[in-house]
Scaffold this active site. Structure first.
Site: not given
Length: 726
Positions: A60, A389, A419, A449, A482, A578, A606
């Site tokens: 992170n 993703r 990314r 997204h 997730y 979160r 998530h």
């Protein structure tokens, strides 16, 4: 302090310690990493999982420097101000560096003083040079000679051998040498890259262990132990491992390029050599060597970190991944599979009733089955899907490729600018095109997204649409850890909206008015603010008003101002955020009716859920979007309603209520920006939201059918008073 902050006017500055009604985004992100680090500190967490949480902190922080710090530095060079950050840039960077230093110091102290000794007590040992016995040293020497030395290329620095280009986050060594080189010159410094093809964590043969268990050593330790072998006739005066973190944002002029994919393929290589933002060196690195490196990379001293251990701690996750000691890991959890789909036609099932999936407690396999069934079903004529993703290996993507090869109309919107997933997405785009699918890359300047899939099936009554909408990615690996909701539906209005969004994304025409979906960047922020203001209006009439929302981040100032107004009007607001949160809760005259908590546990939270009580209409939306400016105004996102009363009740029962009751993994945010861990009160039973959901929904849990709930009842439990705080 009794003045409101109005959404349509400049906010009145409340009497806060720093005069700012918004918390700093960067410092809030670092607070999140403190909560992750607390998992590594928690003795109730299994030992190898504690090591894993330590590694997650390192990963992170890498991204924090690669993205957030790099962005601030780039903005500083342009003499502008960062979006959503009120602090002066220099102050923000300084405070962030200081907080990182404290965080990293605690991280390595925990590794060296607690985690590694406790692992050694369990027979899992990470051997330093001084720890290895004669037999182990002999094996390591043989490994070095066979596997490592042939791949090493030390570079002695002189005018003909300038400082080499150093790849982002790669392991390197700086070596100071005495005497003269073979040509009689005093080249005193050498730089050496660690081979990228070699594992960073090496397991020694079990027969060499003094005690039953597993022994490991680091590649950095192996190389440093044998550095003198590489510099014949010269003495190694000092050496240190080092690692440079670079800006990793890709940039292409999307208005100039003719082919975004080709431009990105060229830019991906450049990512490895972006401007440097952080230097990590070993604890014993002499000051003159670290100064030399800082000068070479043009890094400010405030971003130099000397660490007592490997410069890339995240590599230690290989120990947690590969060690087979189940008692040192979280107990095995098996996700459940919906009984109504077992041995049944998925389209027939969805034609009768929508299906709500809650991952990872329920399997992601039905989503894969949905696309695979569509790919093989002769009645299916078209499939449309967004991909953000998907990962390197994906059964779902293979199904889309198979569908295209069978002659179905397959349209895939691949977001190339996701990314750190750009390369994988480029590879999928090429394979899809080669199979005959139509591939587009979203909208110039906006990341796509949204998580949507649409299937068109020819049935006796005509073409019928089926859709999947989700809060998470189409990635079967991350779906195992997730938390996300997914909705499989054949609802005519909702699937028509999904179809309109796909037409908008491929044709670039303005979308038609949508019946139920909120779409960014057009309506999502406006609809969220409208729903908040509607709740505030209900409160002003003296009626119960309630907002509950769960997301990853909350930094959009327009939404925050609307929440402040609603709080002052009497709306009770609970937010489960979160990560980064710029809203200050619990401030009299500003946010007294707002509580913010964060859940950090076994699974990564998530899910994005928005709930508005709305006079017992109980509006429930699931979304791909956090309440951030980028999501609401600079991305293509969707929020979609849950319309069935039974499924609304499920979302509340599973997606919100357990998190508001959690007193084990929950942290409550104070108005000062710091989080305090919730603990059970005297006589109160411990409650972990994720454990509750594992027990409720796991494979061993009793199946519970989706029963329609009577309209008009309030599925929201009364909120506790704010008088008692953790």
């Amino acid at each position: 302090m009794d003045k409101k902050v109005h959404s349509d006017a400049s906010p009145t500055q409340p009497a806060l310690a720093d005069g700012d009604p918004f918390l700093n985004r960067e410092l809030s992100l670092l607070e999140f990493n403190r909560r992750v680090l607390a998992q590594a500190e928690d003795e109730r967490v299994p030992l190898l999982e504690r090591l894993r949480f330590l590694c997650i902190v390192s990963s992170n922080l890498d991204e924090f420097f690669e993205v957030r710090v790099a962005s601030l530095l780039a903005t500083q060079q342009l003499e502008g101000g960062p979006d959503g950050v009120a602090d002066n840039l220099d102050v923000t960077l300084g405070r962030a560096s200081d907080e990182c230093r404290r965080l990293i110091a605690r991280q390595y102290a925990l590794l060296n003083d607690t985690i590694l000794p406790n692992l050694a007590g369990q027979g899992i040992r990470l051997l330093r040079r001084s720890d290895r016995n004669a037999a182990q040293r002999a094996w390591v020497k043989g490994y070095f000679d066979r596997e490592v030395r042939p791949l090493l290329t030390p570079v002695g620095l002189d005018p003909a051998h300038p400082f080499p280009r150093v790849i982002n986050k790669s392991l390197n060594f700086i070596v100071e040498l005495s005497g003269k080189d073979a040509f009689g010159r005093g080249t005193g410094i050498a730089i050496m890259k660690a081979p990228r093809v070699l594992p960073r964590v090496i397991r020694l043969p079990d027969e060499l262990s003094d005690v039953p268990g597993a022994s490991y050593c680091l590649l950095s330790s192996v190389i440093q132990a044998h550095l003198p072998d590489l510099f014949t006739g010269r003495e190694v005066v000092a050496c240190s491992q080092f690692r440079v973190t670079r800006n990793s944002d890709l940039w292409v002029d999307e208005e100039e390029v003719k082919n975004l994919r080709q431009a990105l393929q060229s830019e991906l290589h450049s990512r490895q050599y972006g401007f440097a933002v952080r230097l990590e060196v070993g604890r014993n690195c002499p000051a003159h060597l670290s100064d030399f490196l800082l000068e070479q990379f043009c890094i400010d001293r405030t971003r130099l970190f000397q660490v007592d251990g490997p410069v890339n701690m995240s590599r230690l996750q290989e120990i947690a991944n590969n060690d087979g000691r189940p008692e040192l890991k979280f107990p095995h959890f098996a996700a459940s599979y919906p009984t109504r789909l077992a041995n049944h036609d998925i389209f027939a099932s969805l034609a009768r009733q929508d299906l709500l999936l809650h991952h990872p407690f329920q399997s992601f396999q039905p989503v894969i089955d949905f696309i695979q069934a569509a790919a093989s079903d002769p009645a299916v004529v078209a499939i449309k899907q967004t991909i953000y993703r998907a990962g390197m290996n994906s059964d779902l993507m293979e199904a889309l490729i198979g569908a295209a090869r069978r002659g179905k109309e397959v349209t895939v919107i691949v977001e190339l600018m996701a990314r750190f997933d750009e390369e994988a997405n480029i590879n999928w785009a090429e394979r899809l095109e080669n199979a005959g699918a139509q591939v587009v890359y979203g909208v110039v300047g906006l990341k796509t997204h949204a998580k949507m899939a649409l299937v068109l099936r020819r049935e006796p009554s005509g073409l019928r649409r089926y859709a999947h909408l989700g809060t998470g990615n189409y990635n079967s690996t991350t779906a195992r850890f997730y938390t996300d909701f997914g909705l499989l539906t054949s609802d005519a209005n909702l699937t028509a909206d999904v179809n309109e969004v796909f037409i908008h994304l491929t044709s670039l025409t303005r979308p038609k008015a949508l019946a139920s979906i909120w779409l960014a960047p057009f309506s999502l922020q406006k609809e969220i603010v409208r729903a908040i203001r509607n709740e505030a209006g209900i409160a002003r009439e003296g009626k119960p008003a309630r907002i509950i929302a769960k997301m990853n981040s909350l930094t959009d100032e327009t939404v925050i101002r609307a929440l402040y107004d609603a709080s002052n009007d009497g709306v009770k607001i609970d937010l489960v955020v979160r990560g980064a949160c710029a809203l200050r809760p619990g401030v009299a005259g500003l946010s007294a009716n707002i509580k913010v908590r964060s859940i950090v546990g076994r699974f990564l939270e998530h899910t994005r859920v928005y709930y508005f009580r709305n006079n017992l209409k109980h509006d429930v939306y699931l979304s791909s979007a956090d309440w951030m400016n980028r999501n609401l105004l600079r991305r293509v996102e969707v929020a979609f309603p849950v319309q069935s009363p039974a499924l609304k009740k499920r979302v509340l029962r599973e997606g919100l209520h357990p998190y508001l009751k959690d007193n084990v993994t929950a942290w409550e945010l104070g108005s000062d920006g710091h989080y305090r861990r919730r603990k059970p009160r005297a006589g109160q039973a411990p409650c972990s939201a994720q454990q509750v959901l594992m027990d409720m929904l796991g494979a061993s849990a009793p199946a519970e059918p989706d029963k329609e709930n009577k309209h008009g009842t309030d599925p929201v439990a009364p909120r506790r008073s704010r008088t008692r705080r953790a």
